[in-house]
Motif scaffolding. Sequence first.
Motif, PDB file in Angstrom:
ATOM      1  N   ASN A  63      -8.129 -10.020  -2.351  1.00 44.98           N
ATOM      2  CA  ASN A  63      -7.150 -10.481  -3.346  1.00 44.98           C
ATOM      3  C   ASN A  63      -6.130  -9.369  -3.564  1.00 44.98           C
ATOM      4  N   PHE A  64      -5.510  -8.987  -2.486  1.00 45.03           N
ATOM      5  CA  PHE A  64      -4.680  -7.791  -2.422  1.00 45.03           C
ATOM      6  C   PHE A  64      -3.471  -7.861  -3.354  1.00 45.03           C
ATOM      7  N   ARG A  65      -2.748  -8.976  -3.314  1.00 46.03           N
ATOM      8  CA  ARG A  65      -1.510  -9.068  -4.101  1.00 46.03           C
ATOM      9  C   ARG A  65      -1.793  -9.018  -5.597  1.00 46.03           C
ATOM     10  N   TYR A  66      -2.871  -9.671  -6.021  1.00 48.34           N
ATOM     11  CA  TYR A  66      -3.239  -9.647  -7.436  1.00 48.34           C
ATOM     12  C   TYR A  66      -3.620  -8.238  -7.867  1.00 48.34           C
ATOM     13  N   THR A  67      -4.426  -7.572  -7.063  1.00 48.86           N
ATOM     14  CA  THR A  67      -4.818  -6.200  -7.385  1.00 48.86           C
ATOM     15  C   THR A  67      -3.585  -5.313  -7.504  1.00 48.86           C
ATOM     16  N   ALA A  68      -2.644  -5.484  -6.583  1.00 49.99           N
ATOM     17  CA  ALA A  68      -1.417  -4.675  -6.619  1.00 49.99           C
ATOM     18  C   ALA A  68      -0.615  -4.950  -7.886  1.00 49.99           C
ATOM     19  N   GLU A  69      -0.506  -6.213  -8.265  1.00 57.40           N
ATOM     20  CA  GLU A  69       0.272  -6.552  -9.464  1.00 57.40           C
ATOM     21  C   GLU A  69      -0.390  -5.985 -10.710  1.00 57.40           C
ATOM     22  N   LYS A  70      -1.723  -6.056 -10.767  1.00 57.72           N
ATOM     23  CA  LYS A  70      -2.446  -5.497 -11.914  1.00 57.72           C
ATOM     24  C   LYS A  70      -2.242  -3.979 -11.978  1.00 57.72           C
ATOM     25  N   LEU A  71      -2.290  -3.329 -10.828  1.00 60.12           N
ATOM     26  CA  LEU A  71      -2.082  -1.881 -10.780  1.00 60.12           C
ATOM     27  C   LEU A  71      -0.654  -1.514 -11.190  1.00 60.12           C
ATOM     28  N   ARG A  72       0.316  -2.325 -10.760  1.00 63.56           N
ATOM     29  CA  ARG A  72       1.706  -2.069 -11.163  1.00 63.56           C
ATOM     30  C   ARG A  72       1.844  -2.159 -12.683  1.00 63.56           C
ATOM     31  N   ASN A  73       1.243  -3.190 -13.251  1.00 68.24           N
ATOM     32  CA  ASN A  73       1.327  -3.364 -14.704  1.00 68.24           C
ATOM     33  C   ASN A  73       0.646  -2.218 -15.435  1.00 68.24           C
ATOM     34  N   ASP A  74      -0.510  -1.787 -14.927  1.00 71.08           N
ATOM     35  CA  ASP A  74      -1.216  -0.658 -15.547  1.00 71.08           C
ATOM     36  C   ASP A  74      -0.376   0.615 -15.472  1.00 71.08           C
ATOM     37  N   ARG A  75       0.247   0.823 -14.318  1.00 73.39           N
ATOM     38  CA  ARG A  75       1.081   2.013 -14.141  1.00 73.39           C
ATOM     39  C   ARG A  75       2.281   1.984 -15.084  1.00 73.39           C
ATOM     40  N   ALA A  76       2.889   0.797 -15.227  1.00 71.39           N
ATOM     41  CA  ALA A  76       4.045   0.661 -16.121  1.00 71.39           C
ATOM     42  C   ALA A  76       3.627   0.908 -17.565  1.00 71.39           C
ATOM     43  N   LEU A 127       0.835  -1.200   0.000  1.00 72.24           N
ATOM     44  CA  LEU A 127       0.000   0.000   0.000  1.00 72.24           C
ATOM     45  C   LEU A 127       0.868   1.249   0.000  1.00 72.24           C
ATOM     46  N   ALA A 128       1.921   1.242   0.821  1.00 72.53           N
ATOM     47  CA  ALA A 128       2.810   2.399   0.914  1.00 72.53           C
ATOM     48  C   ALA A 128       3.485   2.683  -0.423  1.00 72.53           C
ATOM     49  N   GLU A 129       3.818   1.632  -1.141  1.00 78.26           N
ATOM     50  CA  GLU A 129       4.453   1.790  -2.458  1.00 78.26           C
ATOM     51  C   GLU A 129       3.613   2.698  -3.360  1.00 78.26           C
ATOM     52  N   PHE A 130       2.295   2.514  -3.328  1.00 74.96           N
ATOM     53  CA  PHE A 130       1.421   3.301  -4.203  1.00 74.96           C
ATOM     54  C   PHE A 130       1.161   4.695  -3.634  1.00 74.96           C
ATOM     55  N   GLU A 131       1.043   4.798  -2.302  1.00 74.94           N
ATOM     56  CA  GLU A 131       0.811   6.134  -1.740  1.00 74.94           C
ATOM     57  C   GLU A 131       2.035   7.021  -1.928  1.00 74.94           C
ATOM     58  N   VAL A 132       3.220   6.458  -1.748  1.00 73.01           N
ATOM     59  CA  VAL A 132       4.451   7.231  -1.949  1.00 73.01           C
ATOM     60  C   VAL A 132       4.544   7.717  -3.398  1.00 73.01           C
ATOM     61  N   ALA A 133       4.038   6.900  -4.326  1.00 74.94           N
ATOM     62  CA  ALA A 133       4.047   7.279  -5.745  1.00 74.94           C
ATOM     63  C   ALA A 133       2.953   8.298  -6.068  1.00 74.94           C
ATOM     64  N   GLY A 134       2.094   8.616  -5.086  1.00 74.46           N
ATOM     65  CA  GLY A 134       1.031   9.592  -5.305  1.00 74.46           C
ATOM     66  C   GLY A 134      -0.179   9.038  -6.018  1.00 74.46           C
ATOM     67  N   ASP A 135      -0.297   7.714  -6.100  1.00 77.62           N
ATOM     68  CA  ASP A 135      -1.413   7.082  -6.810  1.00 77.62           C
ATOM     69  C   ASP A 135      -2.552   6.827  -5.828  1.00 77.62           C
ATOM     70  N   THR A 136      -3.330   7.866  -5.559  1.00 76.58           N
ATOM     71  CA  THR A 136      -4.413   7.745  -4.569  1.00 76.58           C
ATOM     72  C   THR A 136      -5.524   6.812  -5.047  1.00 76.58           C
ATOM     73  N   ASP A 137      -5.776   6.776  -6.361  1.00 75.68           N
ATOM     74  CA  ASP A 137      -6.795   5.860  -6.884  1.00 75.68           C
ATOM     75  C   ASP A 137      -6.405   4.410  -6.604  1.00 75.68           C
ATOM     76  N   ALA A 138      -5.125   4.104  -6.777  1.00 81.32           N
ATOM     77  CA  ALA A 138      -4.650   2.745  -6.521  1.00 81.32           C
ATOM     78  C   ALA A 138      -4.771   2.405  -5.039  1.00 81.32           C
ATOM     79  N   VAL A 139      -4.462   3.369  -4.172  1.00 85.07           N
ATOM     80  CA  VAL A 139      -4.583   3.148  -2.730  1.00 85.07           C
ATOM     81  C   VAL A 139      -6.019   2.805  -2.375  1.00 85.07           C
ATOM     82  N   ASP A 140      -6.968   3.568  -2.925  1.00 83.21           N
ATOM     83  CA  ASP A 140      -8.382   3.300  -2.650  1.00 83.21           C
ATOM     84  C   ASP A 140      -8.807   1.928  -3.161  1.00 83.21           C
ATOM     85  N   GLU A 141      -8.325   1.571  -4.358  1.00 87.26           N
ATOM     86  CA  GLU A 141      -8.697   0.278  -4.938  1.00 87.26           C
ATOM     87  C   GLU A 141      -8.130  -0.874  -4.108  1.00 87.26           C
ATOM     88  N   LEU A 142      -6.900  -0.714  -3.646  1.00 86.84           N
ATOM     89  CA  LEU A 142      -6.297  -1.766  -2.824  1.00 86.84           C
ATOM     90  C   LEU A 142      -7.064  -1.961  -1.518  1.00 86.84           C
TER      91      LEU A 142
END
Length: 528
Positions: A207-220, A186-201
């Motif tokens: 299914n936290f880890r999957y959501t995080a991986e999908k968000l990472r891929n979308d961000r990339a 969660l901190a990884e996304f908040e530090v990056a300023g991605d508040t939408d990702a924080v809310d989604e997580l």
Amino acid sequence: MTATVTTLPASSADPRTPEETLLQLDPNTIEIGRNTRKTVVLPLAPEFIDSIGTLGVLMPVTAIRLADGTISLRDGQRRTIAAREAGLASIPVLVRPDRATDDKTREFERISHQVVANDQREDLTAGDRAEAVAEMLELGFSVAKVAKAVSMPREQVKANGTIGQSKKAREAFESGQLDMERAAILAEFEVAGDTDAVDELMSNRWNFRYTAEKLRNDRAEKAERAEAAQRYVDRGYAILAEEPDYGRDLLLPDLLTAEGGAVTEADTETDPNKWAVWLTKEERYVDAASGQEIDGATVDWGTEDDDEATPEEGYRHANTVQARQVWVPEYVCLDPDGAGIALSPVLAAARSAASSESVEDTAVAAARREAEEKEQARKDRRRLIALNKQAAAATTVRRDYLRTTLLARKTPPKGAAGFVATTLSADPWLLTEHKTGAILGELLSIPGFDTSAAVANMVDKASDNRAQVITLALVIAAQEARMDKDAWRSRPKGTARYLEFLAANDHPLTPIEEVAAGARTADQVAID
């Protein structure tokens, strides 16, 4: 060694306070005796002993001096034991005289002292500790140095250092909403300023880890698209925020030049300000030697990974080709009049008919149907790409679970023997699957390509239980070899049984994995 540092006289305001003396004493000379705390785990953590050895005992332990001169510990059992283990010559001890007149009173006072000392001590919260670790790392000190200073394993220092930078992650960690691993994510996304990702997580904790991986891929991918788009921005094109709509936007096939010819990419370069660009990532094939783009239809894909195979006449060997992901532009006209172009006659008629009550003629109706078909094809393609992305994220998380959890065990998980027997009985050639060796190396952390020798060596050193886990890894690696990005569509043999086995062993299936397992349809999976 007994060196008196200072003497604290009894307070005249409180006659019950005895005289206290702060001494430096050899920890081995202190009698530890009984302790009310029953949860001291021995041996102590090496990190704690190292910290005491490096920094010393920072807070004095407390003790009483018995009539025979024995120093009997009251508070500070762990610090004293650690000091002994670390080989310290002395530690600070706050010593009080023994005022008890009998053994019962003395024991009562010991217990009350230890209860009060521990009840009144307010430990750092998990969030406080994480923030402190983050501050130490921000000062420029290494993870190893911080780990030694705070008696914490290095991996926990890294996680706490990340959590400490994020207010929401600290709060979620401190309240118990998230464990350390998830709070760090969660901190990884908040530090990056991605508040939408924080809310989604926080709304998808099941299914936290999957959501995080999908968000990472979308961000990339967004970052990649922005980088690829920059060359168009520099030339004056606008960049579309979403895919073009065939029924609304004017794409190149819909347009004609003033001379009646087809509009090409070159025509957009005359005045880029009149055009917008949407970039789509597509797989293209190039000659492995020259890098020149080729048509994938000219490749005999049956020769893939078989250097000795002979391609069909008129086709080329698959091993002479490389697949590359490239960003392909689509151009949308923002100002047809300004760009000096016109709508194709059929499209112009279709738009005219749509804005009036006139009856569509055959050509106009055909144009409308064509636009609708193109738009549906675009939607279908967009859905396919989105589901493939979900499958890629699910694969990353699933293999991480296999590597770090299921196949890291010393004993086989529940149902393993039955799963292996049933799978191999139904599919005796499974272990010969292409790419099994590479995936097995990934799952068992085997370097290099010779997984057979490495596995044999592992089994040689393993217990019977661990050998069964390694056998399970062989079967799982072979099944994973079939789980490419479109396994949700092709549903390779054994997929349902395999995923059901993982789900029974605490791997939560993602929606796209449920499609592969046959538990839901692709249409039931959300893509936005």
